[in-house]
Design an enzyme around this catalytic site. Structure first.
Site, PDB file in Angstrom:
ATOM      1  N   LEU A 384      48.262  52.131  46.981  1.00  0.00           N
ATOM      2  CA  LEU A 384      47.147  52.783  47.738  1.00  0.00           C
ATOM      3  C   LEU A 384      47.966  53.787  48.801  1.00  0.00           C
ATOM      4  O   LEU A 384      47.423  54.757  49.337  1.00  0.00           O
ATOM      5  CB  LEU A 384      46.364  51.730  48.324  1.00  0.00           C
ATOM      6  CG  LEU A 384      45.581  50.751  47.634  1.00  0.00           C
ATOM      7  CD1 LEU A 384      44.873  49.607  48.470  1.00  0.00           C
ATOM      8  CD2 LEU A 384      44.671  51.711  46.658  1.00  0.00           C
ATOM      9  N   GLY A 385      49.174  53.312  49.551  1.00  0.00           N
ATOM     10  CA  GLY A 385      49.663  54.193  50.249  1.00  0.00           C
ATOM     11  C   GLY A 385      51.001  53.527  50.783  1.00  0.00           C
ATOM     12  O   GLY A 385      51.241  52.483  50.960  1.00  0.00           O
ATOM     13  N   GLY A 387      53.499  53.602  54.654  1.00  0.00           N
ATOM     14  CA  GLY A 387      53.595  53.803  56.274  1.00  0.00           C
ATOM     15  C   GLY A 387      54.752  53.296  56.434  1.00  0.00           C
ATOM     16  O   GLY A 387      55.453  52.647  55.894  1.00  0.00           O
ATOM     17  N   GLY A 388      54.948  53.282  58.133  1.00  0.00           N
ATOM     18  CA  GLY A 388      55.873  52.922  58.533  1.00  0.00           C
ATOM     19  C   GLY A 388      56.541  51.394  58.493  1.00  0.00           C
ATOM     20  O   GLY A 388      57.590  51.194  58.603  1.00  0.00           O
ATOM     21  N   LYS A 406      49.992  44.134  51.229  1.00  0.00           N
ATOM     22  CA  LYS A 406      50.998  45.005  51.993  1.00  0.00           C
ATOM     23  C   LYS A 406      52.447  44.450  51.824  1.00  0.00           C
ATOM     24  O   LYS A 406      52.556  43.158  52.282  1.00  0.00           O
ATOM     25  CB  LYS A 406      50.460  45.277  53.322  1.00  0.00           C
ATOM     26  CG  LYS A 406      51.502  45.959  54.251  1.00  0.00           C
ATOM     27  CD  LYS A 406      51.079  46.181  55.845  1.00  0.00           C
ATOM     28  CE  LYS A 406      51.889  46.750  56.491  1.00  0.00           C
ATOM     29  NZ  LYS A 406      51.522  47.024  57.884  1.00  0.00           N
ATOM     30  N   ASP A 503      48.740  51.214  67.405  1.00  0.00           N
ATOM     31  CA  ASP A 503      49.044  52.134  66.616  1.00  0.00           C
ATOM     32  C   ASP A 503      47.348  52.771  66.018  1.00  0.00           C
ATOM     33  O   ASP A 503      47.248  52.804  64.959  1.00  0.00           O
ATOM     34  CB  ASP A 503      49.818  51.876  65.455  1.00  0.00           C
ATOM     35  CG  ASP A 503      50.234  53.077  64.713  1.00  0.00           C
ATOM     36  OD1 ASP A 503      50.206  54.399  65.288  1.00  0.00           O
ATOM     37  OD2 ASP A 503      50.772  53.237  63.487  1.00  0.00           O
TER      38      ASP A 503
END
Length: 689
Positions: A384-385, A387-388, A406, A503
């Protein structure tokens, strides 16, 4: 069936040692393979004629002082193809220097000279094997070129400001942090002082370095050398390298190798090929290879990788070994899962879950098999994506629930207890506008966190990308702002312990199937004891949203989230991105651009068309002034999220009231003078006229 198995094993066995010779490169026997203290220089590196190395990037020059990579002029200390002690393959350990502040007489490389630059080469600074360190007190250092992430740390002169339990280099005259997974090829830093005496800061030498993890830890008590810093470079074979495509093609039908292929495309993950895998895209960017299990050698040479056992006559032994291998592999997998479970704090989590203070059902412990099945073994098509903090996959559990899984990049072993406590706390978050943590899996090398799946993308997409399905009208923007503010207010004041997100940004605000806003990505969130007003942490955040006060002081407060929310409000009002090169230098930051526009009474010149089209001037000014207060550089002057929520709700109610008054038609008074009442079913409100 047994006979078929024997024939298959025999066939694979013969293939292994018959086809393993069909390797890509034949290196000259005259090539020098040692230089001084470097006892092994394997191909594609080499010394001498062009046939001894793959291309000029891998050429090594040997002289009386040592071995040097000619093209980037760095001294080589060790080269690895099939893995170094910590498990990373295809690396070269080189000699580098620390980066120094622009002070006369400082050793190392000056930050003004551009730092260490290996751009354009097949080498990158390994994020797995290196640590970023800053030495000196009252020193705030951030790395250059890691946008949009802020990567750096801050050290103090006052020991009382530091939590000694954080361990090595935790902030007293020294600080450290991990590298982002971004293929870093430039190491340079920006030095800033957090002290009031800037003249003294400019006169003293300040240092930052990027060093091999084990070397850095060997200087636990300091001080660090500045002229000799061993740093690990990872390397790949790029498709512009001579014969690289031919080399990859020659791996087909071989069983002795494993290669990691890096396709083109900024957000695409690498994938593995091994054995009989044939899919190699024509537009691949780069690759790296190692010998497969049961083999040793150099996959880049004609000799290839050789099997550890080469006796063809021992077929029965081979069959026995095969079955033994399967049994041992299964046992090892169980042992490895147990090892990872303990390493990731599983025992501590179980203890917390079964304690009298916690509800046993708040967090589910998923197994590896459950999540592999849910994601088709973490197929890249399920991503899906990225990130950091990690990569997010879409999955479906056995009960039919769609979830987001995740895969964290890493867990700091020194802060396991804090990590587990955060899981406990986050699993108890129960707010309709915050993504729910359903559970975790700690049986893998890095933890897997399981969240509810949110289907309609991010607020960033609807604000900054073409989207006709759900235009963001002023009403919808106000509602989203209200929902996000309410969730943050809950985290700050209504959760069991105050939680600071750290964040907040439009990419971390998701929209569900009914387009309700939900705050996501609590990977960097921190809980705070109720009696405390702030938390001193390593600075983390995203450029454009990061609270300047937090960046300067390293003190995270609830007002840090308020600042980030102020940027969200400015985004909703203007439709502008938080950082944009299209704006002038002093206005690249949306926060600065927004505040300057308000001070010049030109707010309505920068509003988004949807806002000007649908918004009431009074409502817009109310929200704009609220955003300005949230963006105050002094955190104490910013409102709390509770007050922010109230003000946005009042603006929404006022808008609804005005809207209803506008659509009500004049009523007819009866002879008794009773007041006519009109009902607007769209808003479920009653108004007297």
């Amino acid at each position: 069936m047994a006979l078929q198995f024997v024939i298959t094993i025999n066939f694979l066995f013969l293939l292994t040692f018959g086809l393993a010779e069909a390797a890509p490169i034949a290196q000259s026997q005259d090539c020098v393979t040692t230089c001084g203290n470097v006892t092994s220089i394997p191909y594609p590196f080499g010394i001498g004629s062009a046939g001894c190395y793959m291309d000029e990037w891998f050429e090594i020059v040997c002289n009386e002082t040592g071995a040097f990579l000619k093209k980037i002029n760095m001294e080589v200390l060790k080269i690895s193809i099939n893995g170094i002690d910590d498990g990373e393959s295809n690396t070269v350990l080189v000699k580098s220097s620390a980066i120094s502040s622009n002070s006369t007489g400082c050793s190392g490389i000056s930050s003004d000279d551009g730092g260490v630059n290996i751009k354009g080469s097949p080498f990158v600074f390994s994020d797995y094997s290196n640590t970023f360190v800053s030495a000196g007190c009252n020193n705030s250092v951030s790395m250059v070129g890691t946008d949009p992430m802020v990567v750096g740390c801050k050290s103090h002169c006052d020991r009382s400001l530091i939590n000694e339990e954080d361990g090595f280099c935790s902030g007293f005259e020294c600080c450290n942090t991990k590298l982002p997974k971004s293929g870093l090829q430039l190491f340079n830093v920006d030095f800033r002082s957090s002290a009031t005496d800037n003249k003294k800061f400019q006169e003293e030498c300040r240092y930052a370095l990027l060093g091999d993890n084990r070397w850095v830890l060997s200087f636990k008590n300091g001080p660090f050398p500045t002229d000799f810093v061993p740093v690990v470079l990872a390397w790949r074979i790029y498709n512009w390298t001579n014969n690289s495509k031919e080399m990859l093609d020659s791996f087909n039908n071989r069983l002795d190798f494993e290669c990691k292929i890096y396709p083109t495309g900024k957000y695409r993950l690498p994938f593995m090929i091994s054995g009989y895998d044939h899919f190699i895209p024509d537009d691949f960017l780069s690759f790296s290879c190692v010998c497969g299990r049961g083999y040793e050698g150099n996959p880049y040479l004609s000799t290839g990788c050789e099997g550890i056992c080469t006796s063809v006559g021992g077929l029965s032994l081979l069959i026995f070994t095969w079955w033994s291998y399967k049994a041992i592999k299964k046992r090892n997998e169980i042992n490895l899962k147990n090892k990872f479970f303990k390493k990731n704090g599983g025992l501590l989590l179980q203890q917390q879950l079964h304690s009298s203070e916690n509800n046993v059902q708040i967090t589910k412990l998923f197994t590896t098999e459950e999540l592999e099945k849910a994601t088709d073994k973490f197929n890249e098509s399920r991503i899906l994506g990225k990130g950091g903090q990690g990569t997010v996959y879409k999955g479906m559990l056995i009960d039919g629930r769609i979830v987001a899984i995740k895969k964290c990049n890493t867990v700091d072993q020194g802060n396991l207890e804090q990590f587990i406590n955060e899981i406990i706390i986050l699993s108890q978050i129960n707010h309709r506008n915050a993504v729910k943590l359903l559970g975790c899996c700690l049986e893998t090398e890095v933890p897997l966190l399981v969240y509810e799946f949110i289907s309609n993308g991010t607020l960033f997409q609807y604000l900054h990308e073409e989207c006709e399905d759900f235009p963001l009208t002023w009403d919808r923007r106000l509602r989203i702002a209200s929902e996000v503010a309410g969730a943050l207010s809950y985290l700050h004041s209504a959760a069991s312990l105050p939680i600071y997100h750290r964040d907040i940004k439009s990419t971390n605000i998701l929209l569900d199937d009914k387009y309700r806003a939900k705050i996501a990505d609590f990977g960097t969130s921190r809980s705070v004891a109720i009696e405390k007003t702030h938390l001193t942490t390593l600075v983390y955040g995203t450029f454009g949203y990061l609270d300047p006060e937090y960046f300067q002081t390293s003190q995270l407060t609830e007002k840090s989230d308020v600042y980030s929310f102020g940027v969200i409000l400015a985004e909703l009002l203007t439709g502008e991105k938080p950082i944009s090169s299209m704006r002038t230098n002093e206005r690249k930051s949306l926060a600065t651009y927004f505040i300057l526009s308000m001070e010049k009474n030109s707010l309505f010149d920068i509003l988004d068309d949807q806002v000007k089209k649908n918004g009431n001037e009074k409502d817009i000014k109310v929200v704009a002034n609220l955003a300005k207060r949230c963006l105050d550089l002094n955190g104490r002057r910013r409102p709390t999220m509770g007050n922010v929520t109230k003000e946005i709700e009042e603006a929404r109610k006022l808008k609804s009231y005005i809207h209803n008054l506008q659509i009500l038609k004049p009523g007819k008074m009866d002879q008794g003078g009773d007041v006519a009442v009109y009902v607007n079913w769209n808003y479920s409100c009653l108004y007297s006229v």
